[in-house]
Design a protein around this motif. Structure first.
Motif, PDB file in Angstrom:
ATOM      1  N   GLU A 245       0.837  -1.206   0.000  1.00 13.40           N
ATOM      2  CA  GLU A 245       0.000   0.000   0.000  1.00 13.40           C
ATOM      3  C   GLU A 245       0.871   1.255   0.000  1.00 13.40           C
ATOM      4  N   GLY A 246       1.902   1.272   0.826  1.00 18.68           N
ATOM      5  CA  GLY A 246       2.801   2.424   0.855  1.00 18.68           C
ATOM      6  C   GLY A 246       3.629   2.540  -0.412  1.00 18.68           C
ATOM      7  N   GLN A 247       4.072   1.420  -0.940  1.00 22.37           N
ATOM      8  CA  GLN A 247       4.849   1.427  -2.183  1.00 22.37           C
ATOM      9  C   GLN A 247       3.989   1.881  -3.359  1.00 22.37           C
ATOM     10  N   PHE A 248       2.728   1.523  -3.333  1.00 20.89           N
ATOM     11  CA  PHE A 248       1.750   2.014  -4.315  1.00 20.89           C
ATOM     12  C   PHE A 248       1.663   3.543  -4.249  1.00 20.89           C
ATOM     13  N   ALA A 249       1.598   4.074  -3.028  1.00 25.27           N
ATOM     14  CA  ALA A 249       1.513   5.527  -2.843  1.00 25.27           C
ATOM     15  C   ALA A 249       2.774   6.227  -3.345  1.00 25.27           C
ATOM     16  N   LEU A 250       3.944   5.653  -3.058  1.00 22.69           N
ATOM     17  CA  LEU A 250       5.198   6.267  -3.512  1.00 22.69           C
ATOM     18  C   LEU A 250       5.315   6.230  -5.027  1.00 22.69           C
ATOM     19  N   GLY A 251       4.821   5.160  -5.659  1.00 20.92           N
ATOM     20  CA  GLY A 251       4.805   5.114  -7.113  1.00 20.92           C
ATOM     21  C   GLY A 251       3.939   6.210  -7.701  1.00 20.92           C
ATOM     22  N   ALA A 252       2.787   6.439  -7.083  1.00 26.12           N
ATOM     23  CA  ALA A 252       1.895   7.508  -7.542  1.00 26.12           C
ATOM     24  C   ALA A 252       2.551   8.876  -7.358  1.00 26.12           C
ATOM     25  N   ILE A 253       3.249   9.052  -6.250  1.00 23.08           N
ATOM     26  CA  ILE A 253       3.944  10.317  -5.995  1.00 23.08           C
ATOM     27  C   ILE A 253       5.044  10.539  -7.033  1.00 23.08           C
ATOM     28  N   GLY A 254       5.826   9.492  -7.322  1.00 22.17           N
ATOM     29  CA  GLY A 254       6.888   9.613  -8.307  1.00 22.17           C
ATOM     30  C   GLY A 254       6.356   9.961  -9.686  1.00 22.17           C
ATOM     31  N   ALA A 255       5.280   9.274 -10.101  1.00 17.02           N
ATOM     32  CA  ALA A 255       4.688   9.557 -11.409  1.00 17.02           C
ATOM     33  C   ALA A 255       4.145  10.984 -11.466  1.00 17.02           C
TER      34      ALA A 255
ATOM     35  N   ALA B  47       1.728   0.116 -10.224  1.00 14.26           N
ATOM     36  CA  ALA B  47       0.278   0.143 -10.022  1.00 14.26           C
ATOM     37  C   ALA B  47      -0.190   1.540  -9.652  1.00 14.26           C
ATOM     38  N   GLY B  48       0.559   2.207  -8.756  1.00 15.11           N
ATOM     39  CA  GLY B  48       0.204   3.574  -8.374  1.00 15.11           C
ATOM     40  C   GLY B  48       0.300   4.538  -9.530  1.00 15.11           C
ATOM     41  N   CYS B  49       1.316   4.351 -10.374  1.00 10.07           N
ATOM     42  CA  CYS B  49       1.481   5.203 -11.556  1.00 10.07           C
ATOM     43  C   CYS B  49       0.308   5.049 -12.518  1.00 10.07           C
ATOM     44  N   ILE B  50      -0.071   3.816 -12.805  1.00  9.51           N
ATOM     45  CA  ILE B  50      -1.159   3.569 -13.753  1.00  9.51           C
ATOM     46  C   ILE B  50      -2.482   4.105 -13.227  1.00  9.51           C
ATOM     47  N   GLU B  51      -2.751   3.877 -11.956  1.00 13.13           N
ATOM     48  CA  GLU B  51      -4.022   4.341 -11.386  1.00 13.13           C
ATOM     49  C   GLU B  51      -4.095   5.862 -11.395  1.00 13.13           C
ATOM     50  N   THR B  52      -2.981   6.518 -11.096  1.00 11.59           N
ATOM     51  CA  THR B  52      -2.955   7.980 -11.082  1.00 11.59           C
ATOM     52  C   THR B  52      -3.119   8.547 -12.482  1.00 11.59           C
ATOM     53  N   SER B  53      -2.428   7.946 -13.452  1.00 10.82           N
ATOM     54  CA  SER B  53      -2.424   8.472 -14.813  1.00 10.82           C
ATOM     55  C   SER B  53      -3.692   8.131 -15.580  1.00 10.82           C
ATOM     56  N   ALA B  54      -4.091   6.859 -15.532  1.00 10.29           N
ATOM     57  CA  ALA B  54      -5.171   6.395 -16.405  1.00 10.29           C
ATOM     58  C   ALA B  54      -6.565   6.615 -15.841  1.00 10.29           C
ATOM     59  N   VAL B  55      -6.710   6.555 -14.513  1.00 11.30           N
ATOM     60  CA  VAL B  55      -8.046   6.600 -13.903  1.00 11.30           C
ATOM     61  C   VAL B  55      -8.381   7.983 -13.353  1.00 11.30           C
ATOM     62  N   LEU B  56      -7.476   8.545 -12.550  1.00  9.71           N
ATOM     63  CA  LEU B  56      -7.760   9.829 -11.901  1.00  9.71           C
ATOM     64  C   LEU B  56      -7.220  11.022 -12.677  1.00  9.71           C
ATOM     65  N   ASN B  57      -6.182  10.815 -13.465  1.00 11.68           N
ATOM     66  CA  ASN B  57      -5.511  11.895 -14.215  1.00 11.68           C
ATOM     67  C   ASN B  57      -4.936  12.976 -13.311  1.00 11.68           C
ATOM     68  N   ARG B  58      -4.729  12.657 -12.058  1.00 12.96           N
ATOM     69  CA  ARG B  58      -4.150  13.580 -11.076  1.00 12.96           C
ATOM     70  C   ARG B  58      -3.910  12.789  -9.797  1.00 12.96           C
ATOM     71  N   LEU B  59      -3.244  13.391  -8.836  1.00 15.24           N
ATOM     72  CA  LEU B  59      -3.030  12.742  -7.546  1.00 15.24           C
ATOM     73  C   LEU B  59      -4.003  13.308  -6.532  1.00 15.24           C
ATOM     74  N   GLN B  60      -4.688  12.450  -5.802  1.00 11.67           N
ATOM     75  CA  GLN B  60      -5.612  12.862  -4.754  1.00 11.67           C
ATOM     76  C   GLN B  60      -5.770  11.725  -3.747  1.00 11.67           C
ATOM     77  N   PRO B  61      -6.204  12.038  -2.516  1.00  9.03           N
ATOM     78  CA  PRO B  61      -6.270  11.014  -1.468  1.00  9.03           C
ATOM     79  C   PRO B  61      -7.169   9.828  -1.794  1.00  9.03           C
ATOM     80  N   SER B  62      -8.180  10.028  -2.625  1.00  2.72           N
ATOM     81  CA  SER B  62      -9.098   8.930  -2.950  1.00  2.72           C
ATOM     82  C   SER B  62      -8.410   7.807  -3.712  1.00  2.72           C
ATOM     83  N   LEU B  63      -7.166   8.049  -4.129  1.00  6.36           N
ATOM     84  CA  LEU B  63      -6.383   7.003  -4.790  1.00  6.36           C
ATOM     85  C   LEU B  63      -6.181   5.795  -3.883  1.00  6.36           C
ATOM     86  N   MET B  64      -6.059   6.046  -2.568  1.00  9.79           N
ATOM     87  CA  MET B  64      -5.710   4.975  -1.624  1.00  9.79           C
ATOM     88  C   MET B  64      -6.975   4.246  -1.167  1.00  9.79           C
TER      89      MET B  64
END
Length: 354
Positions: free
Chosen positions: A90-100, A258-275
């Motif tokens: 879960e944390g690694q998913f979040a860091l991937g989203a942050i990096g992307a 996984a975090g990168c794909i979810e941020t890019s393809a689904v939300l198109n931005r970073l937000q808390p609802s990602l987790m």
């Protein structure tokens, strides 16, 4: 009287029977819980089915949720094969989203053929480095990786919150915690007219690549051999310390993707609802699938469909959000308990005559 006897060979179809039995048991208990709340259990199970598999919209929704779940589960399974208990997807998913997100916001004018690979690389690096921390703590200070990976989850999620509530917050978001929307070059597009995106193809490539790596490379063989324990690895002159760090970096990198794909393809931005707990559900999927990539794909889709169906039940029947978590927990519990019957069987004890 019954007695326990070990099977000469593991039950050939035992894994499938145990899984289907666990699923059936979970559905029966869920129906009883619905009846306890005064809901029609038959109607509730019909809503669950329709919301999970009943139409194209439901199937697309299940595939969308299965993509990040599959990648997180692959990462968890790689670590578990070596008996390294990575609870930190879960944390690694979040860091991937942050990096992307850092790449997407920092280089918004780059074309997609450059920007997207950079986002994937940064997501893998940050997710992998976040997982390497507990690996080093385990090897150098003998810190239990279950505790360290679990604690790092909270730090990662709070770091994500800090960024979207602070330095990355969109000034035009009317106070909502989210980053500015990504440019088109940072967004993974959909496949045709469907809601499913090209991350699905990426998952297939990663799954096949991991299977080939584990089956046909020396490093993959050493990784599986090291799953017998550190003493066995050292006896076979396998670099156990290196493999612990390597497998955790790989595990974290997959979750980061996984975090990168979810941020890019689904939300198109970073937000808390990602987790939404993909990293924790990945543990359930990995155990259900017995750590095998093909089985992980099937189990990821099944649990993703279950999530979509439960969300539909929440809207239709006004049931608590925890209902789906209860179902997942019951399935995992019954599958783990059912492992007993794969290796052992019950026989009637012959009565001795005096």
């Amino acid at each position: 009287m019954l007695k326990v006897r070990k099977r000469e060979e593991p039950w050939k179809w035992g894994a499938l029977v145990v899984f289907l039995g666990a699923l059936l048991f979970s559905l029966v208990v869920s129906a009883l819980l619905l009846a306890w709340q005064g809901k029609d259990p038959v109607y509730g199970m019909d809503i669950l089915w329709q919301g999970s598999f009943g139409n194209l919209w439901a199937l697309e929704g299940a595939l969308l949720k299965a993509i990040p779940l599959f990648l997180c589960s692959l990462g968890v399974a790689v670590a578990f094969r070596m008996q390294i208990w990575n609870i930190g997807a879960e944390g690694q998913f979040a860091l991937g989203a942050i990096g992307a997100t850092w790449v997407a916001l920092g280089f918004p004018n780059l074309p997609g053929y450059l920007l997207l690979p950079m986002m994937f690389i940064m997501a893998f690096i940050l997710g992998g480095l976040w997982a390497v921390i507990p690996a080093l703590l385990k090897m150098k200070l003998r810190v239990n990786e279950i505790i360290s990976t679990l604690m790092l989850n909270y730090i990662a999620i709070l770091l994500l919150d800090y960024l979207v509530f602070g330095v990355w917050k969109d000034p035009t978001s009317f106070g909502f915690p989210m980053t500015p929307e990504f440019t088109s070059g940072a967004v993974i597009s959909g496949i045709g007219d469907s809601r499913v995106h090209w991350g699905l193809l990426f998952c297939m490539i990663v799954g096949i690549g991991l299977w080939a790596f584990m089956s046909f490379t020396r490093l993959g063989y050493e990784l599986k051999a090291s799953g017998q324990g550190a003493r066995v690895a050292k006896y076979a002159k396998i670099r156990y310390g290196f493999l612990v760090v390597f497998v955790m970096a790989l595990s974290g990198g997959f979750a980061g993707w996984a975090g990168c794909i979810e941020t890019s393809a689904v939300l198109n931005r970073l937000q808390p609802s990602l987790m939404v707990g993909y990293g924790y559900t990945a543990i359930v999927v990995a155990w259900l699938a017995r750590l095998e990539p093909l089985n992980i794909a099937f189990a990821s889709f099944l649990l993703a469909a279950l999530r979509v169906g439960v969300e539909n039940m929440q809207l239709e029947l006004q049931i608590p959000a925890a209902f789906g978590v209860i179902m997942e927990g019951m399935i995992l519990l019954m599958v783990l308990a059912g492992q007993f019957f794969i290796l052992y069987k019950l026989e009637r004890k012959k009565s001795s005559q005096g």
